[in-house]
Design an enzyme around this catalytic site. Structure first.
Site, short mmCIF file in Angstrom:
data_model
loop_
_atom_site.label_atom_id
_atom_site.label_comp_id
_atom_site.label_asym_id
_atom_site.label_seq_id
_atom_site.Cartn_x
_atom_site.Cartn_y
_atom_site.Cartn_z
N ASP A 138 1.54 -15.62 6.39
CA ASP A 138 1.07 -16.98 6.13
C ASP A 138 1.04 -17.28 4.63
O ASP A 138 1.35 -18.41 4.21
CB ASP A 138 -0.34 -17.18 6.72
CG ASP A 138 -0.32 -17.26 8.25
OD1 ASP A 138 0.77 -17.28 8.85
OD2 ASP A 138 -1.42 -17.30 8.84
N GLU B 44 12.93 -9.29 1.29
CA GLU B 44 12.11 -8.17 1.79
C GLU B 44 12.89 -6.87 1.54
O GLU B 44 14.06 -6.78 1.90
CB GLU B 44 11.87 -8.38 3.29
CG GLU B 44 11.09 -7.29 3.97
CD GLU B 44 10.92 -7.58 5.47
OE1 GLU B 44 11.24 -8.71 5.92
OE2 GLU B 44 10.49 -6.66 6.19
N SER C 24 13.21 2.93 2.96
CA SER C 24 13.76 3.65 4.12
C SER C 24 14.39 2.66 5.10
O SER C 24 14.11 1.45 5.05
CB SER C 24 12.65 4.41 4.83
OG SER C 24 11.67 3.53 5.37
N ARG D 250 5.01 11.03 -2.38
CA ARG D 250 4.77 10.71 -0.98
C ARG D 250 6.06 10.89 -0.17
O ARG D 250 7.06 10.22 -0.42
CB ARG D 250 4.33 9.25 -0.89
CG ARG D 250 4.23 8.70 0.50
CD ARG D 250 4.13 7.17 0.47
NE ARG D 250 3.97 6.65 1.80
CZ ARG D 250 4.26 5.40 2.13
NH1 ARG D 250 4.74 4.56 1.24
NH2 ARG D 250 4.09 4.99 3.36
N TYR E 83 11.29 8.81 1.17
CA TYR E 83 11.27 7.77 0.14
C TYR E 83 11.92 8.18 -1.18
O TYR E 83 12.02 7.36 -2.10
CB TYR E 83 9.82 7.33 -0.11
CG TYR E 83 9.17 6.73 1.12
CD1 TYR E 83 9.63 5.52 1.65
CD2 TYR E 83 8.10 7.36 1.76
CE1 TYR E 83 9.04 4.98 2.78
CE2 TYR E 83 7.51 6.82 2.89
CZ TYR E 83 7.99 5.63 3.40
OH TYR E 83 7.42 5.08 4.52
N PRO F 277 0.79 -1.22 0.00
CA PRO F 277 0.00 0.00 0.00
C PRO F 277 0.83 1.28 0.00
O PRO F 277 1.88 1.34 0.64
CB PRO F 277 -0.81 -0.11 1.30
CG PRO F 277 -0.01 -1.02 2.17
CD PRO F 277 0.64 -2.00 1.24
N ASN F 278 0.32 2.24 -0.71
CA ASN F 278 0.86 3.61 -0.80
C ASN F 278 2.11 3.72 -1.65
O ASN F 278 2.59 4.83 -1.90
CB ASN F 278 1.11 4.20 0.59
CG ASN F 278 -0.15 4.21 1.44
OD1 ASN F 278 -1.17 4.72 1.00
ND2 ASN F 278 -0.10 3.61 2.62
N ARG G 261 13.41 4.51 12.37
CA ARG G 261 12.14 5.25 12.35
C ARG G 261 11.30 4.87 13.58
O ARG G 261 11.83 4.35 14.55
CB ARG G 261 11.42 4.96 11.02
CG ARG G 261 12.25 5.43 9.80
CD ARG G 261 11.51 5.22 8.51
NE ARG G 261 10.29 6.04 8.44
CZ ARG G 261 9.32 5.83 7.55
NH1 ARG G 261 9.44 4.86 6.65
NH2 ARG G 261 8.25 6.59 7.53
N ASN H 291 8.16 -5.44 -1.20
CA ASN H 291 8.10 -4.31 -0.28
C ASN H 291 6.65 -4.26 0.19
O ASN H 291 5.77 -3.76 -0.51
CB ASN H 291 8.49 -3.00 -0.96
CG ASN H 291 8.48 -1.85 0.05
OD1 ASN H 291 7.94 -1.97 1.15
ND2 ASN H 291 9.05 -0.71 -0.34
N ALA I 183 3.24 -0.88 4.84
CA ALA I 183 2.82 -0.97 6.24
C ALA I 183 2.34 -2.37 6.63
O ALA I 183 2.33 -2.71 7.82
CB ALA I 183 1.73 0.06 6.51
N HIS J 226 12.81 -2.58 1.90
CA HIS J 226 12.26 -1.30 2.36
C HIS J 226 13.14 -0.18 1.84
O HIS J 226 14.37 -0.25 1.97
CB HIS J 226 12.18 -1.24 3.88
CG HIS J 226 11.32 -2.32 4.44
ND1 HIS J 226 9.95 -2.29 4.35
CD2 HIS J 226 11.65 -3.49 5.03
CE1 HIS J 226 9.46 -3.40 4.89
NE2 HIS J 226 10.47 -4.14 5.30
N ARG K 172 7.62 0.43 13.37
CA ARG K 172 8.18 -0.10 12.11
C ARG K 172 9.32 -1.09 12.36
O ARG K 172 9.94 -1.59 11.43
CB ARG K 172 8.70 1.04 11.23
CG ARG K 172 7.62 1.99 10.77
CD ARG K 172 8.15 3.03 9.79
NE ARG K 172 7.30 4.20 9.80
CZ ARG K 172 6.18 4.32 9.09
NH1 ARG K 172 5.78 3.37 8.28
NH2 ARG K 172 5.43 5.41 9.18
N HIS L 290 4.33 -4.64 9.06
CA HIS L 290 4.28 -4.54 10.53
C HIS L 290 2.95 -5.02 11.11
O HIS L 290 2.79 -5.03 12.32
CB HIS L 290 4.49 -3.07 10.94
CG HIS L 290 5.53 -2.37 10.11
ND1 HIS L 290 6.85 -2.75 10.11
CD2 HIS L 290 5.44 -1.33 9.22
CE1 HIS L 290 7.52 -1.97 9.28
NE2 HIS L 290 6.69 -1.11 8.73
C1 DQA Z 1 8.36 0.99 3.67
C2 DQA Z 1 8.46 1.19 5.20
C3 DQA Z 1 7.12 0.94 5.86
O1 DQA Z 1 7.23 1.11 7.26
C4 DQA Z 1 6.08 1.92 5.34
O2 DQA Z 1 4.82 1.65 5.89
C5 DQA Z 1 6.01 1.94 3.85
C6 DQA Z 1 7.26 1.86 3.08
C7 DQA Z 1 9.68 1.38 2.96
O3 DQA Z 1 9.80 1.02 1.79
O4 DQA Z 1 10.55 2.01 3.55
O5 DQA Z 1 4.95 2.08 3.27
O6 DQA Z 1 8.10 -0.37 3.41
#
Ligand code: DQA
Length: 145
Positions: free
Chosen positions: A88, A99, A103, A19, A24, A11-12, A108, A75, A78, A101, A112, A81
């Site tokens: 699963d 995985e 950031s 954003r 980011y 998401p996002n 942070r 990635n 959110a 990320h 997170r 977390h």
């Molecule tokens: C993220 C870090 C997450 O905590 C956050 O919710 C994101 C982006 C990152 O790429 O740094 O949406 O996964």
């Protein structure tokens, strides 16, 4: 036949570039996809790239990846977390998972610092900006080569 990698974004992440650019960066998700494709091509790998804001859609893609792709780069945003369901699904897929990320989640907010996905991941890349995705593709090239 070339190995296929599946790159999944939660998401996002469709908002990358606009954003929180201080956190980011300024690159868009399309820029990230182009970097991943270039890196995969350089290593003779095929690549699929997806983003969704819907957890069920993400879980369906993970189920469909089982037995079909060589590995998943994710990635989870959110959901990292919060989502036991995502954890699963990744276990059920029985695929190597990296995985990513953008950031450095460890410097942070404390919410997170825990990841349900890390329990399933071969490795975690965090804090390298969008370059982390290309690092993950390169690592898979080595694992699969
Ligand atoms: C993220 C870090 C997450 O905590 C956050 O919710 C994101 C982006 C990152 O790429 O740094 O949406 O996964």
């Amino acid at each position: 036949m070339a190995h296929t990698l599946l790159v999944l974004n939660g998401p996002n992440l469709n908002m990358l570039g606009t954003r929180e650019p201080g956190v980011y960066g300024k690159e868009t998700l399309a820029d990230v996809e182009a970097q991943c494709r270039a890196t995969a091509e350089a290593h003779g790998l095929a690549l699929e790239f997806q983003q969704t804001n819907h957890e069920g859609q993400m879980i369906d893609w993970i189920h469909q990846a089982r037995g079909r792709v060589a590995g998943i780069i994710i990635n989870p945003g959110a959901w990292t977390h919060t989502s036991i369901a995502l954890h699963d699904a990744l276990v059920a897929a029985e695929l190597p998972v990296l995985e990513v990320h953008i950031s450095n989640v460890h410097r942070r907010e404390s919410f997170r610092h825990h990841s349900y996905v890390s329990l399933v991941a071969v490795g975690v890349i965090a804090g390298f900006g969008t370059h982390g995705y290309s690092l993950a593709v390169t690592h898979f090239a080595k694992l699969l080569g």
